[in-house]
Every structure is written in structure tokens, then in C-alpha cells.
Enzyme design. Structure first.
Site, mmCIF file in Angstrom:
data_model
loop_
_atom_site.group_PDB
_atom_site.id
_atom_site.type_symbol
_atom_site.label_atom_id
_atom_site.label_comp_id
_atom_site.label_asym_id
_atom_site.label_seq_id
_atom_site.Cartn_x
_atom_site.Cartn_y
_atom_site.Cartn_z
ATOM 1 N N HIS A 182 59.049 -0.301 -30.359
ATOM 2 C CA HIS A 182 58.340 -0.093 -28.953
ATOM 3 C C HIS A 182 56.877 0.271 -28.289
ATOM 4 C CE1 HIS A 182 61.401 -2.385 -27.500
ATOM 5 N NE2 HIS A 182 62.146 -1.143 -27.502
ATOM 6 N N GLU A 222 62.462 -7.417 -28.563
ATOM 7 C CA GLU A 222 63.893 -6.964 -29.515
ATOM 8 C C GLU A 222 63.276 -7.604 -30.124
ATOM 9 O OE1 GLU A 222 64.386 -3.942 -29.367
ATOM 10 O OE2 GLU A 222 64.541 -4.068 -26.615
ATOM 11 N N SER A 241 62.122 -1.042 -35.717
ATOM 12 C CA SER A 241 62.398 0.817 -36.114
ATOM 13 C C SER A 241 63.628 0.425 -36.779
ATOM 14 C CB SER A 241 62.340 0.620 -34.341
ATOM 15 O OG SER A 241 63.988 0.261 -34.267
#
Ligand code: TIH
Ligand code: FE2
Length: 313
Positions: A182, A222, A241
Site C-alpha cells: 500500500h 487490493e 506484497s
């Protein structure tokens, strides 16, 4: 007079929805999941030392107040190894598979394999670039509180580390996900604008609209991908991630569907592993235009002082 020809009245909301007037009125205490109570399928479920460690970090987040510096965590040697492992794996994958905005903003942060970044330092960098700030949180917030926070350019972040047994993938947000997935993206002005728009749309939204916005968030912030010429690049934090998820994307493991903000979105789940579908944007600006068009259909009234506070005209 020709009353019947007038525009349709917006439906009256069933129950009045409380619109926060500032970030202080957004509750970060109601945590729906994860936190320190883990479900059976969580990689750390059997590990009591891990659960205790999370409890400690979650308590710090609960005690935090807006305006105070975010407490620095002294990460253990094991936690640093997990961070370093993920960082090194991702360094091999991101240059080819992350979108150009990510790769540009990534350079603002000198991430090192031997040191887990501190949320307070990252929050300072973000504030300087896009005005976004980080607020620590103990686990998964109620979607309304999480989305409302975005309207006030506040990103709620966990601070605990994923379990050592699964560095490649965790079913929940953790500090690696927040920091790598993020934070760099939130330093990009167009992207930050898009994220704030989702937040503004959530102010005063009814439960059904909150649910739809949560899915829009899921399928963009996301798990979104963006076109770059003939290529598809990742911008969704859940892809960026996780080196498992990123390899899954690179191998064409998920369907690609254009994001259509007006359509019902597929079910989302924290339990089913890698995603089966990613939503494709042509650009962040195009995504923001779509979101604005969707917001215009919501008909909820945002009090004037809140409109001013979040920078709406
Ligand atoms: N699966 C991601 C990771 O391993 O980094 C974390 C999450 C993204 C979205 C929800 S949980
Ligand atoms: Fe996330």
C-alpha cells in the site's frame, strides 16, 4: 404544474447514517477479524508465542491516538528475517510485474532487508507527497470505518508480522502487506486521489453501498491490474506484497476482467488463497472517472463542513 416530469426523488435512507466530521470520529477500535484471535486455517494458529506477540502489537495500536507519533516496534530477529525474505523475493519480481507508478514511488523508500520500516517514518513521507497519513490498527476494521478513514486521507495499517512459516502469502493484512503493497502506491497522486474517492463515496453510504464499495476497493486497490501498452502490470497491494500471488499473476493464474463499477462484483474472500480474478483498469485516471460516475448515483447527502474537510467542491 407538471410535477410528474421532475427528476425522481432519491430514496429516503432507512436509518440515519452517522457521517464522521473528522478522522477523530472514525472508530479504529471495532476490529472484525484477525487481530490476535486467529482462525484454525491461519498459519500461526498453533503458535502461542506468535499469538502473544501479536496481542502486544495490537494493544499498542488500540492505545494510539491521532496526532501522536505511531509507536516504533522493535521487531525481533525472526520478524526481520521474514521481512527480508519477502523483500528480496519481491525485488526480483517487481521490476517486471509492478506498474510504473509503483516503481517510481518505490524509490522514495530505501527499504533494507535488515530493517522493518516503521509506520511513523512512512507516514511522514506519505504526508509530504500526497497528504495521506497512516493510523495503526489492531486488525480488520469494519468496512465503513476503514473506508471512511480514506475520505480523510487516513490509511489504517496493521503493524504485526506474518507468520514465519508462510513468507510468500498470508490470508490477512500484515505489516509487510501494508508497507510494500500500500505505502508506495499511496505516494502516487493519481492513485491517492482514486483511493480518497472511494472513501468519500463511503461517507453516508447505506450498508448495501458500503458493501459494494468494499468490493470495488478489493478489486482495485487490493487486486487491481493496469494496462501498460500490451502488458498487464500489478497495482493491487494484495498482489504487490505477496511473492506467491505475484507469481500467480505473472503465470496468468487469474482471469482478467475490466472493472465495471456499476456491476455487482464477484464475491470476495480472505479464505480462498490466490485470487481467481483480477480487475483491469486502463489507467488510474480512467478508474477515478468511473468512480466519480458511480458516486454521482449514490444520492447521499454529505454535510457541508465534511465536504469542505475532505476537499469536495
Ligand atoms: N495475501 C497478501 C499477502 O500475502 O501479502 C495479504 C492480503 C491482501 C489482501 C488481503 S490479505
Ligand atoms: Fe490491503
Amino acid at each position: 404544474s407538471a410535477v410528474a416530469a421532475g427528476p425522481a426523488r432519491p430514496p429516503t435512507p432507512k436509518a440515519a447514517v452517522k457521517v464522521p466530521r473528522s478522522i477523530d470520529e472514525v472508530d479504529n477500535g471495532k476490529v472484525l477479524g484477525f487481530s490476535s484471535e486467529l482462525s484454525e486455517d491461519h498459519p500461526g494458529f498453533q503458535d502461542s508465542a506468535y499469538k502473544q506477540r501479536r496481542m502486544h502489537i495490537c494493544d499498542l495500536a488500540r492505545a494510539h491516538r491521532i496526532g501522536e507519533p505511531i509507536p516504533r516496534i522493535e521487531y525481533t530477529a525472526d520478524e526481520v528475517v521474514v521481512w527480508g525474505t519477502v523483500l528480496q523475493q519481491l525485488r526480483d519480481l517487481l521490476p517486471q510485474h509492478a506498474c510504473k507508478e509503483f516503481l517510481r514511488c518505490w524509490q522514495l523508500f530505501d527499504f533494507r532487508a535488515d530493517e522493518v520500516p516503521q509506520l511513523e517514518d512512512l507516514s511522514q513521507v506519505l504526508q509530504a507527497h500526497t497528504g495521506f497519513r497512516i493510523r495503526p490498527v489492531a486488525g480488520l476494521l469494519h468496512p465503513r470505518d476503514f473506508l471512511n478513514g480514506l475520505a480523510f486521507k487516513t490509511f489504517h495499517s496493521t503493524q504485526y508480522m506474518r507468520h514465519v512459516s508462510r513468507p510468500d502469502y498470508t490470508p490477512e493484512p500484515d505489516v509487510v502487506h501494508e508497507v510494500i503493497g500500500h505505502v508506495p502506491m499511496l505516494a502516487d497522486p493519481d492513485f491517492a486521489n482514486l483511493v480518497q474517492l472511494i472513501g468519500i463515496a463511503s461517507l453516508g453510504a447505506d450498508e448495501k453501498q458500503i458493501w459494494h464499495l468494499t468490493k470495488l476497493y478489493w478489486y482495485s486497490v487490493e487486486f487491481g491490474v493496469v494496462r501498460e501498452g500490451d502488458d498487464i502490470k500489478a497495482f493491487g497491494a494484495g498482489i504487490l506484497s505477496s511473492f506467491g500471488e505475484l507469481r500467480h499473476m505473472a503465470a496468468g493464474g487469474a482471469r482478467l476482467e475490466p472493472l465495471d463499477v456499476f456491476q455487482p462484483q464477484p464475491k470476495m474472500s480472505y479464505k480462498d488463497g490466490y485470487q481467481q480474478q483480477y480487475a483491469v483498469l486502463d489507467s488510474f485516471a480512467a478508474g477515478a472517472e468511473q468512480l466519480k460516475a458511480y458516486c454521482a448515483t449514490l444520492h447521499h447527502t454529505i454535510p457541508l463542513d465534511v465536504r469542505i474537510a475532505v476537499g469536495l467542491q
